[in-house]
Design a protein around this motif. Sequence first.
Motif, PDB file in Angstrom:
ATOM      1  N   GLY A 208      -5.727   7.447  -6.271  1.00 29.62           N
ATOM      2  CA  GLY A 208      -5.908   6.023  -5.941  1.00 29.62           C
ATOM      3  C   GLY A 208      -5.326   5.155  -7.035  1.00 29.62           C
ATOM      4  O   GLY A 208      -5.342   5.533  -8.207  1.00 29.62           O
ATOM      5  N   SER A 209      -4.803   3.988  -6.640  1.00 32.12           N
ATOM      6  CA  SER A 209      -4.122   3.137  -7.615  1.00 32.12           C
ATOM      7  C   SER A 209      -5.090   2.275  -8.421  1.00 32.12           C
ATOM      8  O   SER A 209      -4.751   1.807  -9.499  1.00 32.12           O
ATOM      9  CB  SER A 209      -3.145   2.220  -6.884  1.00 32.12           C
ATOM     10  N   GLY A 210      -6.291   2.022  -7.873  1.00 33.27           N
ATOM     11  CA  GLY A 210      -7.254   1.167  -8.570  1.00 33.27           C
ATOM     12  C   GLY A 210      -7.149  -0.296  -8.181  1.00 33.27           C
ATOM     13  O   GLY A 210      -7.844  -1.148  -8.737  1.00 33.27           O
TER      14      GLY A 210
ATOM     15  N   GLU B 296       0.833  -1.203   0.000  1.00 33.85           N
ATOM     16  CA  GLU B 296       0.000   0.000   0.000  1.00 33.85           C
ATOM     17  C   GLU B 296       0.871   1.259   0.000  1.00 33.85           C
ATOM     18  O   GLU B 296       2.016   1.240   0.415  1.00 33.85           O
ATOM     19  CB  GLU B 296      -0.990   0.035   1.166  1.00 33.85           C
ATOM     20  N   HIS B 297       0.311   2.311  -0.439  1.00 36.29           N
ATOM     21  CA  HIS B 297       0.938   3.632  -0.594  1.00 36.29           C
ATOM     22  C   HIS B 297       1.972   3.653  -1.715  1.00 36.29           C
ATOM     23  O   HIS B 297       1.863   4.468  -2.630  1.00 36.29           O
ATOM     24  CB  HIS B 297       1.521   4.161   0.727  1.00 36.29           C
ATOM     25  N   ALA B 298       2.959   2.733  -1.674  1.00 34.43           N
ATOM     26  CA  ALA B 298       3.956   2.732  -2.748  1.00 34.43           C
ATOM     27  C   ALA B 298       3.257   2.534  -4.101  1.00 34.43           C
ATOM     28  O   ALA B 298       3.667   3.107  -5.116  1.00 34.43           O
ATOM     29  CB  ALA B 298       4.972   1.623  -2.511  1.00 34.43           C
TER      30      ALA B 298
ATOM     31  N   SER C 289      -3.454  -2.895   6.839  1.00 32.28           N
ATOM     32  CA  SER C 289      -3.861  -3.212   5.469  1.00 32.28           C
ATOM     33  C   SER C 289      -4.665  -2.051   4.919  1.00 32.28           C
ATOM     34  O   SER C 289      -5.668  -1.659   5.495  1.00 32.28           O
ATOM     35  CB  SER C 289      -4.705  -4.487   5.457  1.00 32.28           C
ATOM     36  N   GLY C 290      -4.182  -1.459   3.821  1.00 31.02           N
ATOM     37  CA  GLY C 290      -4.893  -0.317   3.229  1.00 31.02           C
ATOM     38  C   GLY C 290      -4.205   0.985   3.595  1.00 31.02           C
ATOM     39  O   GLY C 290      -2.994   1.013   3.852  1.00 31.02           O
ATOM     40  N   ALA C 291      -4.972   2.047   3.657  1.00 28.52           N
ATOM     41  CA  ALA C 291      -4.373   3.361   3.878  1.00 28.52           C
ATOM     42  C   ALA C 291      -3.728   3.491   5.256  1.00 28.52           C
ATOM     43  O   ALA C 291      -2.769   4.236   5.442  1.00 28.52           O
ATOM     44  CB  ALA C 291      -5.441   4.438   3.700  1.00 28.52           C
ATOM     45  N   GLY C 292      -4.250   2.797   6.254  1.00 25.58           N
ATOM     46  CA  GLY C 292      -3.689   2.869   7.600  1.00 25.58           C
ATOM     47  C   GLY C 292      -4.449   3.825   8.496  1.00 25.58           C
ATOM     48  O   GLY C 292      -5.564   4.238   8.166  1.00 25.58           O
TER      49      GLY C 292
HETATM   50  O1  PMV Z   1      -7.678   2.324   2.550  1.00 26.02           O
HETATM   51  P1  PMV Z   1      -7.815   1.365   1.420  1.00 26.02           P
HETATM   52  O2  PMV Z   1      -8.111  -0.020   1.928  1.00 26.02           O
HETATM   53  O3  PMV Z   1      -8.757   1.785   0.379  1.00 26.02           O
HETATM   54  O4  PMV Z   1      -6.370   1.208   0.719  1.00 26.02           O
HETATM   55  C1  PMV Z   1      -5.625   2.302   0.245  1.00 26.02           C
HETATM   56  C2  PMV Z   1      -4.349   1.810  -0.358  1.00 26.02           C
HETATM   57  C3  PMV Z   1      -3.450   2.922  -0.861  1.00 26.02           C
HETATM   58  O5  PMV Z   1      -2.306   2.278  -1.454  1.00 26.02           O
HETATM   59  C4  PMV Z   1      -2.971   3.775   0.292  1.00 26.02           C
HETATM   60  C5  PMV Z   1      -4.138   3.786  -1.895  1.00 26.02           C
HETATM   61  C6  PMV Z   1      -4.368   3.120  -3.237  1.00 26.02           C
HETATM   62  O6  PMV Z   1      -5.299   3.576  -3.929  1.00 26.02           O
HETATM   63  O7  PMV Z   1      -3.662   2.214  -3.632  1.00 26.02           O
END
Ligand code: PMV
Length: 485
Positions: free
Chosen positions: A131-133, A14-16, A258-261
């Motif tokens: 967002g990466s998609g 995530e993030h990267a 997991s995800g944005a944090g």
């Molecule tokens: O918060 P989530 O579960 O939607 O995940 C975001 C993940 C990121 O890498 C931070 C953003 C992305 O769009 O990839």
Amino acid sequence: MTISAPGKLMLFGEHAVVYGYPCITTAVDSRLTATIEPTGDGKVTIDAPGVKDTRFVDGAITLATGEWHIHHNGFRLSTRSPFSGCYGFGSSSAVTVATLKALASVFHADIDERKLFDAAYNIVLSIQGIGSGFDVASAVFGKTLYFVAGGKVIEPLAAGEIPLVVGYTKVKSNTVEIVNMVAEKRKKYPEKVDRIFQGIAKIVDQAKEKMLSGDWERAGRLMDFDQEYLRDLGVSSEKLEALIAAAKRAGAWGAKLSGAGCGDCMIALASPDKRKAVEEAIAHAGGEVVCVKANAQGVRIDPPARLDSAKRAGEAGTTDDQDELFVVVDRNDNILGYKTRRECHHDPSVIHRTVGVLMYDAKGRLLLQKRSMTKDMEPGLWGISAAGHVTRGQSDEEAAHRELKEELGIDVPLTFVKKFITVNDQESERAALYQGVSDGPFRPEASEVSDIKFFEPRQLRLLAASKSLKMTKAAEQTFHEVGIL
Ligand code: PMV
């Protein structure tokens, strides 16, 4: 026609991934559904109770009727989600994908998965701005994917069964805000942040290898390293750290956010013999264990509900909603998480909360109810006055009053009697028993109860001894617990 799309969890990267590096994402078996019924009235009616932001559904309808030239003479769209807004499972992407797919299927537009991904990603990006998609890719393709931003690479990863444990912090995070905060940080400290992203990218590639060879222990270690980078990036939180530390102490191979944090879920990898301990540790540290399986199927047309349930043994014709979420607990009644009625009723290792009510009349006689023939468990047998399951977010007392109203059509003050655990071949229940007094009138709910009758306790003992009254196992055990039998 009903279409369902899975939720997702980010496993690594995530993030990267927002900056062009790869990530690994998996689809989870908690599914959002979108149903379309043509109405012929020329209007578009939307019924999306769990969807806070209707722009995603609106965007999907605009795109399908515009770019895809879908013609219709009115339809009603209903969406339902077990995870709407909760957990960070990606409800915005799932609802966009499910709506587009539903429109394409009902109105016969020939849209392949890649086209569906591109369309849904454009909608999500135009609304969120960033967002990466990866979440859209998970909703469309399902399974576990090695993914590069914008869908430059979408590669299924044959990872086998992932020994994943998921804990929700009970803190909702705002992905767009956090991604923007990281972008600000990158502007300020470009070298430091890019070094972090490069480190994460290496971990993703190593994790891919370990996952393909089924080396979950090493994959777990890589989760720990990924978490260190995410902590440096400033997207962890005290609550996340507490759940991660608890999972590790209980023997998980590794754990990370997991995800944005800053909230939402943490994930851990744990061997089957450690799973229960890890789940309990997460719950004791204040998290909610989310019982989901990874590697779920991507967007799909669901069979009609009746047909679907009729296919499953033991569920044919039942009036009980098999997807209702029950509260799963340990032997000390601590909440471990939530599972569906279907899961709870076919696995005795899953203890779930139920409530029971003993209703006496003024003469001290006890009311029994005969269960209707459409109940999924023990139809046609005699049970205690009222009983039922505690659903997600409900207290025992609330559940007891609800059952009283639903099954008997009354509500009276109740006093707590005791809690105990009942076990049979099919299920384990943690029962909380209440009692009250009422002479009626009762209005039994026909779909649940086919008959009611008051019994003298002495008469009940005789009938039970001669086996001339067929009682549910739970009723027998309850009567033993309170000394009636
Ligand atoms: O918060 P989530 O579960 O939607 O995940 C975001 C993940 C990121 O890498 C931070 C953003 C992305 O769009 O990839």
